[in-house]
Design a protein around this motif. Sequence first.
Motif, PDB file in Angstrom:
ATOM      1  N   GLU A  21       3.056   0.675   9.912  1.00  0.00           N
ATOM      2  CA  GLU A  21       3.910   2.352  11.379  1.00  0.00           C
ATOM      3  C   GLU A  21       3.792   2.922  10.552  1.00  0.00           C
ATOM      4  O   GLU A  21       3.203   4.459  11.256  1.00  0.00           O
ATOM      5  N   LYS A  22       4.826   3.090   9.497  1.00  0.00           N
ATOM      6  CA  LYS A  22       4.545   4.469   8.581  1.00  0.00           C
ATOM      7  C   LYS A  22       3.511   4.583   7.409  1.00  0.00           C
ATOM      8  O   LYS A  22       4.372   5.500   6.678  1.00  0.00           O
ATOM      9  N   HIS A  23       2.975   4.290   7.898  1.00  0.00           N
ATOM     10  CA  HIS A  23       1.255   4.779   6.796  1.00  0.00           C
ATOM     11  C   HIS A  23       1.154   5.624   6.408  1.00  0.00           C
ATOM     12  O   HIS A  23       0.930   5.617   8.211  1.00  0.00           O
ATOM     13  N   LEU A  35       1.037  -0.917   0.229  1.00  0.00           N
ATOM     14  CA  LEU A  35      -0.046  -0.028   0.530  1.00  0.00           C
ATOM     15  C   LEU A  35       0.730   1.236   0.133  1.00  0.00           C
ATOM     16  O   LEU A  35       1.940   1.829   0.629  1.00  0.00           O
ATOM     17  N   PRO A  36       0.434   3.079  -0.711  1.00  0.00           N
ATOM     18  CA  PRO A  36       1.364   3.455  -0.246  1.00  0.00           C
ATOM     19  C   PRO A  36       1.232   4.190   0.996  1.00  0.00           C
ATOM     20  O   PRO A  36       0.795   3.906   1.690  1.00  0.00           O
ATOM     21  N   ARG A  37       2.310   4.137   1.220  1.00  0.00           N
ATOM     22  CA  ARG A  37       2.716   5.304   2.477  1.00  0.00           C
ATOM     23  C   ARG A  37       1.637   6.190   2.780  1.00  0.00           C
ATOM     24  O   ARG A  37       1.388   6.951   3.491  1.00  0.00           O
ATOM     25  N   ASP A  38       1.443   6.746   1.375  1.00  0.00           N
ATOM     26  CA  ASP A  38       0.920   8.073   1.700  1.00  0.00           C
ATOM     27  C   ASP A  38      -0.569   8.268   1.289  1.00  0.00           C
ATOM     28  O   ASP A  38      -1.468   8.878   1.272  1.00  0.00           O
ATOM     29  N   LEU A  39      -1.166   6.446   1.232  1.00  0.00           N
ATOM     30  CA  LEU A  39      -2.394   6.909   0.875  1.00  0.00           C
ATOM     31  C   LEU A  39      -3.311   7.432   1.674  1.00  0.00           C
ATOM     32  O   LEU A  39      -3.018   6.500   3.484  1.00  0.00           O
ATOM     33  N   ARG A  40      -4.516   7.719   1.586  1.00  0.00           N
ATOM     34  CA  ARG A  40      -5.264   8.199   2.264  1.00  0.00           C
ATOM     35  C   ARG A  40      -6.256   7.367   2.851  1.00  0.00           C
ATOM     36  O   ARG A  40      -7.166   7.605   2.031  1.00  0.00           O
ATOM     37  N   SER A  41      -6.862   6.134   4.209  1.00  0.00           N
ATOM     38  CA  SER A  41      -7.782   5.571   4.292  1.00  0.00           C
ATOM     39  C   SER A  41      -7.762   4.828   5.549  1.00  0.00           C
ATOM     40  O   SER A  41      -6.844   5.561   6.266  1.00  0.00           O
TER      41      SER A  41
END
Length: 250
Positions: A129-131, A109-115
């Motif tokens: 953890e770092k998402h 999953l992209p780390r900058d994904l807003r979900s």
Amino acid sequence: MLTTQRRAMISTRLARDGQIVAKALADELGLSEDTIRRDLREMAAEGLLKRVHGGALPLTPPLPDFAARQTIASDLKCRLGRRAADLVKPGQTVFLDGGTTNAELARALPRDLRSTIVTHSPTIAAELEKHDAEVILIGGRLYKHSMVATGAAAVAAIEQIRVDIFFLGVTAIHPAHGLSTGDYEEAAIKRAIARQSAETYVLATPEKFGAASPHRIMSVSELAGLVVPADMAAEPLSPYGDGSTALIMA
């Protein structure tokens, strides 16, 4: 009918149907139910099938523990995880089941994904953890084999959440027996999550097809899709090609 003929028929039916119902087979063959049950007991003692109440199921190989499973077919699981991650859109609420393949999905999953990612697996939560995604961890009794929470507390929390996509983990996929797993409580948790989900997907490695574990979760037709390897043989997938469940190639 000779004993060897009955046993051969039982093996063939198990492979085809994913289960044997002793009474139904006895009625079909014009034999006593005790005769069929005796055959099933003897075949189970020889390690040829698994006896259950009222009949039998195919054997599924015992799964190694969670740490060992992380090393099995890791490249293939990475492919499946990356393809499944493409299905997740910004703003969605997603439930990730436990398991090593879903762990690859979490990593993809992209780390900058807003979900919002919901899970009952502490190992899955740790992967995020770092998402940037909000992570909701469901608690309960820890089933250590799969590293997921089970029990009444977990079910109660799950029933308060509606999710867009559920990525379900299973140990076996069969056209007759459906999607199944090896633990009774874990199967109940998976059904509870699926009831709260708009769509359910399974990331499926080839060895799970044609097998049946003791505890049924749901039918394959209830899935939105199966994420499978693009180079997988066509025959195991043929029962699912009617269009009711999407086959998503990875």
